[in-house]
Design a protein around this motif. Structure first.
Motif, PDB file in Angstrom:
ATOM      1  N   ARG A  17       0.844  -1.204   0.000  1.00 52.03           N
ATOM      2  CA  ARG A  17       0.000   0.000   0.000  1.00 52.03           C
ATOM      3  C   ARG A  17       0.870   1.242   0.000  1.00 52.03           C
ATOM      4  NH1 ARG A  17      -3.939  -1.044   4.926  1.00 52.03           N
ATOM      5  NH2 ARG A  17      -5.038   0.786   4.133  1.00 52.03           N
ATOM      6  N   ASP A  18       2.074   1.142   0.551  1.00 44.48           N
ATOM      7  CA  ASP A  18       2.962   2.308   0.602  1.00 44.48           C
ATOM      8  C   ASP A  18       4.385   1.802   0.759  1.00 44.48           C
ATOM      9  OD1 ASP A  18       3.599   4.930   3.107  1.00 44.48           O
ATOM     10  OD2 ASP A  18       4.401   4.593   1.091  1.00 44.48           O
ATOM     11  N   PRO A  19       5.283   2.059  -0.218  1.00 46.02           N
ATOM     12  CA  PRO A  19       6.643   1.515  -0.132  1.00 46.02           C
ATOM     13  C   PRO A  19       7.537   2.255   0.860  1.00 46.02           C
ATOM     14  CG  PRO A  19       6.446   2.950  -2.023  1.00 46.02           C
ATOM     15  CD  PRO A  19       5.074   2.866  -1.411  1.00 46.02           C
ATOM     16  N   PRO A  48      -3.817  -8.459   6.071  1.00 45.15           N
ATOM     17  CA  PRO A  48      -3.563  -8.153   7.492  1.00 45.15           C
ATOM     18  C   PRO A  48      -4.349  -6.900   7.890  1.00 45.15           C
ATOM     19  CG  PRO A  48      -1.513  -8.538   6.337  1.00 45.15           C
ATOM     20  CD  PRO A  48      -2.592  -8.474   5.303  1.00 45.15           C
ATOM     21  N   THR A  49      -4.854  -6.936   9.084  1.00 44.88           N
ATOM     22  CA  THR A  49      -5.572  -5.754   9.576  1.00 44.88           C
ATOM     23  C   THR A  49      -4.616  -4.569   9.613  1.00 44.88           C
ATOM     24  OG1 THR A  49      -6.588  -7.311  11.023  1.00 44.88           O
ATOM     25  CG2 THR A  49      -7.007  -4.980  11.476  1.00 44.88           C
ATOM     26  N   PRO A  50      -5.016  -3.448   8.994  1.00 45.01           N
ATOM     27  CA  PRO A  50      -4.111  -2.292   9.054  1.00 45.01           C
ATOM     28  C   PRO A  50      -4.104  -1.739  10.478  1.00 45.01           C
ATOM     29  CG  PRO A  50      -6.142  -1.685   7.944  1.00 45.01           C
ATOM     30  CD  PRO A  50      -6.244  -3.142   8.292  1.00 45.01           C
ATOM     31  N   PHE A  51      -3.053  -2.022  11.199  1.00 45.04           N
ATOM     32  CA  PHE A  51      -3.033  -1.569  12.604  1.00 45.04           C
ATOM     33  C   PHE A  51      -2.378  -0.216  12.752  1.00 45.04           C
ATOM     34  CE2 PHE A  51      -4.589  -4.745  15.534  1.00 45.04           C
ATOM     35  CZ  PHE A  51      -4.837  -5.787  14.660  1.00 45.04           C
ATOM     36  N   HIS A  52      -2.006   0.381  11.595  1.00 53.78           N
ATOM     37  CA  HIS A  52      -1.248   1.628  11.773  1.00 53.78           C
ATOM     38  C   HIS A  52      -2.182   2.697  12.333  1.00 53.78           C
ATOM     39  CE1 HIS A  52      -3.338   1.859   7.979  1.00 53.78           C
ATOM     40  NE2 HIS A  52      -3.188   3.171   7.967  1.00 53.78           N
ATOM     41  N   CYS A 104      -8.057   0.003   0.200  1.00 54.97           N
ATOM     42  CA  CYS A 104      -7.803   1.388   0.591  1.00 54.97           C
ATOM     43  C   CYS A 104      -7.546   2.216  -0.661  1.00 54.97           C
ATOM     44  CB  CYS A 104      -6.572   1.444   1.504  1.00 54.97           C
ATOM     45  SG  CYS A 104      -6.006   3.154   1.730  1.00 54.97           S
ATOM     46  N   ARG A 105      -8.383   3.258  -0.892  1.00 55.34           N
ATOM     47  CA  ARG A 105      -8.234   4.033  -2.134  1.00 55.34           C
ATOM     48  C   ARG A 105      -6.905   4.756  -2.169  1.00 55.34           C
ATOM     49  NH1 ARG A 105     -11.905   8.378  -3.091  1.00 55.34           N
ATOM     50  NH2 ARG A 105     -10.590   8.572  -4.904  1.00 55.34           N
ATOM     51  N   CYS A 106      -6.299   4.959  -0.992  1.00 59.44           N
ATOM     52  CA  CYS A 106      -5.070   5.764  -1.041  1.00 59.44           C
ATOM     53  C   CYS A 106      -3.845   4.861  -1.093  1.00 59.44           C
ATOM     54  CB  CYS A 106      -4.985   6.709   0.161  1.00 59.44           C
ATOM     55  SG  CYS A 106      -4.963   5.829   1.723  1.00 59.44           S
ATOM     56  N   ASP A 107      -4.022   3.635  -1.649  1.00 57.16           N
ATOM     57  CA  ASP A 107      -2.812   2.820  -1.778  1.00 57.16           C
ATOM     58  C   ASP A 107      -1.792   3.557  -2.636  1.00 57.16           C
ATOM     59  OD1 ASP A 107      -4.371  -0.473  -1.862  1.00 57.16           O
ATOM     60  OD2 ASP A 107      -4.165   1.118  -0.347  1.00 57.16           O
ATOM     61  N   LEU A 108      -0.546   3.481  -2.242  1.00 51.77           N
ATOM     62  CA  LEU A 108       0.483   4.240  -2.953  1.00 51.77           C
ATOM     63  C   LEU A 108       1.375   3.256  -3.685  1.00 51.77           C
ATOM     64  CD1 LEU A 108       1.289   6.481   0.095  1.00 51.77           C
ATOM     65  CD2 LEU A 108      -0.010   7.145  -1.920  1.00 51.77           C
ATOM     66  N   PRO A 109       1.218   3.116  -4.981  1.00 52.37           N
ATOM     67  CA  PRO A 109       2.030   2.128  -5.702  1.00 52.37           C
ATOM     68  C   PRO A 109       3.502   2.507  -5.659  1.00 52.37           C
ATOM     69  CG  PRO A 109       0.919   3.560  -7.258  1.00 52.37           C
ATOM     70  CD  PRO A 109       0.416   3.923  -5.892  1.00 52.37           C
ATOM     71  N   ARG A 110       4.350   1.503  -5.732  1.00 50.78           N
ATOM     72  CA  ARG A 110       5.788   1.758  -5.714  1.00 50.78           C
ATOM     73  C   ARG A 110       6.155   2.554  -6.960  1.00 50.78           C
ATOM     74  NH1 ARG A 110      10.158   0.659  -3.448  1.00 50.78           N
ATOM     75  NH2 ARG A 110      12.118   0.582  -4.585  1.00 50.78           N
ATOM     76  N   SER A 111       5.534   2.171  -8.073  1.00 58.84           N
ATOM     77  CA  SER A 111       5.849   2.958  -9.272  1.00 58.84           C
ATOM     78  C   SER A 111       4.525   3.167 -10.003  1.00 58.84           C
ATOM     79  CB  SER A 111       6.829   2.197 -10.170  1.00 58.84           C
ATOM     80  OG  SER A 111       6.222   1.001 -10.564  1.00 58.84           O
ATOM     81  N   VAL A 168       5.273  -2.355   4.050  1.00 61.14           N
ATOM     82  CA  VAL A 168       4.617  -1.848   2.833  1.00 61.14           C
ATOM     83  C   VAL A 168       3.102  -2.041   2.875  1.00 61.14           C
ATOM     84  CG1 VAL A 168       6.657  -2.241   1.415  1.00 61.14           C
ATOM     85  CG2 VAL A 168       4.890  -4.015   1.530  1.00 61.14           C
ATOM     86  N   GLU A 169       2.623  -2.804   3.853  1.00 63.38           N
ATOM     87  CA  GLU A 169       1.171  -3.052   3.928  1.00 63.38           C
ATOM     88  C   GLU A 169       0.450  -1.944   4.690  1.00 63.38           C
ATOM     89  OE1 GLU A 169       1.154  -7.031   5.560  1.00 63.38           O
ATOM     90  OE2 GLU A 169       0.964  -7.901   3.560  1.00 63.38           O
ATOM     91  N   GLN A 170       1.229  -0.953   5.152  1.00 59.61           N
ATOM     92  CA  GLN A 170       0.608   0.144   5.898  1.00 59.61           C
ATOM     93  C   GLN A 170       1.121   1.474   5.339  1.00 59.61           C
ATOM     94  OE1 GLN A 170       0.476  -0.208  10.230  1.00 59.61           O
ATOM     95  NE2 GLN A 170       0.879  -2.402  10.119  1.00 59.61           N
ATOM     96  N   ILE A 171       0.345   2.502   5.537  1.00 62.92           N
ATOM     97  CA  ILE A 171       0.733   3.844   5.072  1.00 62.92           C
ATOM     98  C   ILE A 171       1.600   4.495   6.146  1.00 62.92           C
ATOM     99  CG2 ILE A 171      -0.106   6.105   4.338  1.00 62.92           C
ATOM    100  CD1 ILE A 171      -1.189   4.112   2.455  1.00 62.92           C
ATOM    101  N   GLY A 172       2.782   4.948   5.757  1.00 64.09           N
ATOM    102  CA  GLY A 172       3.652   5.637   6.712  1.00 64.09           C
ATOM    103  C   GLY A 172       4.318   4.665   7.674  1.00 64.09           C
TER     104      GLY A 172
END
Ligand SMILES: Nc1ncnc2c1ncn2[C@@H]1O[C@H](COP(=O)(O)OP(=O)(O)O)[C@@H](O)[C@H]1O
Ligand SMILES: O=P([O-])([O-])O[C@@H]1[C@@H](O)[C@H](O)[C@@H](O)[C@H](O)[C@@H]1O
Length: 383
Positions: free
Chosen positions: A235-237, A368-372, A341-348, A273-277
């Motif tokens: 979701r976010d590299p 996995p449950t996004p626990f961030h 999650c619409r805000c997934d951030l692709p690596r490229s 990478v499965e979580q944002i930030g």
């Protein structure tokens, strides 16, 4: 066989690098503002695995997370906190890299040798992101730490004068090159490895080249090993390489062999990478990881990475593949259905979500449950 000494019972670890503010941007929208910097991702791994570490980091008075970080930073009143804007939709970056485009929009003061503790450490990690580690700082780290791990992004990044665009220079052009023969391990991503003569550097130190969902490769003077990845739904590299390095060193600190420690690095990178930030790791997964590491240690003679006779030779210890399988199942019991999650951030720009293997898929898709924790401030990009 690994040649080396056993990891000390309570190794002292020093992490050197600035915390930063990250702003993640796509299609002109700010998706998240989070705590960043390799120092935060790596200390997050060490804290999660209950391994003590010392951290030297500098921030400005504008630092937003001083109350949240478990390792306080040095506040420099006359400085701003380092800030990066990460763009996930500009296609090829100016430096020809296919992943996100980074811009350093503010930079805190560098970390000088005087900022380092006047004591000795078993492991040191030089992990600057914004140019804060100076050659003399790395040299001082080499004096006070028995083995130093270096993330190449601390050495070869240059920043556009106008917009802070991050570009890379050849390692030979950096002021760090003379120090290379004294470091223990150099970590580079595949994109960064283009700026390094791996064939030359591997004669001096162990080189780990990470490669996203393909895992990583470990090189030493006369051999190399491919280390298997773990499946993840990216979701976010951001911070994957940092968490990899944190897991890798955490494994060595606990006495794992280099190949097994690299597996642990791959695992932590895949969780990140499965979580944002900055990821908030599931405590149950962390407990499983701690248990698996202890089990693995009992199986193998415990060695840390050590330059012994100037050579480092290792092969995958017996049970390496089983260790991979055991770590891989650490996620399984805690999978839950989550909305895409619409805000997934692709690596490229053209990357697609990883297709997870059968045991993960099925409908609805199990992730996995996004626990961030929710990033400090997000712009709700829901319609
Ligand atoms: N999409 C992914 N799926 C699984 N593992 C990943 C993924 N992206 C990164 N990783 C893990 O994290 C490690 C570091 O990621 P990478 O993107 O290569 O580092 P960097 O952030 O320095 O570019 C990889 O070696 C891999 O083990
Ligand atoms: O994604 P990665 O390369 O491992 O590491 C990242 C840095 O490249 C980036 O400059 C910083 O803003 C992020 O917080 C993270 O530290």
């Amino acid at each position: 066989m690994v040649t080396g000494r056993k990891s000390p019972l309570n190794p002292r670890v020093l992490i050197v690098g600035n915390y930063c503010h990250d702003v993640l941007i796509r299609d002109g929208d700010v998706l998240a503002e989070t705590l960043g910097g390799a120092a935060s991702f790596i200390s997050n791994v060490f804290d999660g695995l209950s391994i003590r570490c010392n951290l030297i980091s500098k921030v400005g008075q504008d630092f937003k997370y001083q109350a949240k970080v478990s390792h306080g930073a040095i506040v420099v009143p006359s400085s701003e906190t380092t800030m990066f804007h990460a763009y996930f939709d500009l296609g090829l970056g100016g430096n020809g890299r296919e992943d996100r485009v980074l811009k350093r929009v503010s930079a805190c003061e560098p970390i000088t040798p005087m900022d380092l503790p006047d004591t000795r450490f078993d492991f040191g990690m030089a992990v600057g992101v914004g140019g804060e580690i100076l050659p003399e700082t790395l040299e001082r780290m080499l004096e006070i730490c028995r083995v130093v791990f270096v993330d190449i992004q601390a050495l070869i990044r240059v920043f556009g004068r106008d917009d802070g665009a991050v570009n890379l220079v050849n390692l030979k052009e950096s002021g760090f090159y003379p120090l290379l023969p004294r470091i223990g391990v150099l970590k580079a991503s595949t994109e960064e490895a283009v700026f390094v003569d791996v064939e030359e550097i591997r004669k001096w130190c162990c080189v780990v080249v990470t490669n996203g969902k393909e895992g990583c490769k470990v090189y030493w003077s006369d051999g190399e090993l491919q280390i298997a990845p773990f499946l993840a739904n990216q979701r976010d590299p951001t911070g994957a390489g940092d968490s990899f390095l944190g897991g890798f060193v955490a494994g060595l600190v606990q006495g794992l062999s280099v190949p097994d420690a690299a597996l642990l690095g791959n695992f932590l990178g895949s969780l990140t990478v499965e979580q944002i930030g900055l990821p908030k790791f599931d405590l149950r997964i962390l407990q499983r990881v701690r248990d698996e590491v202890q089990r693995r240690k009992m199986q193998c003679s415990s060695y840390c990475y050590e330059r012994s006779d100037g050579e480092l030779k290792f092969s995958k210890p017996l049970g390496h593949e089983q260790f991979h399988a055991s770590l891989g199942t650490a996620k399984l019991p805690y999978l839950q259905t989550v909305q895409e999650c619409r805000c997934d951030l692709p690596r490229s720009p053209n990357s697609v979500e990883q297709s997870l293997p059968n045991q993960y898929t099925g409908h609805p898709k199990l992730l996995p449950t996004p626990f961030h924790e929710e990033p400090v401030r997000t712009i709700d990009n829901e319609p």
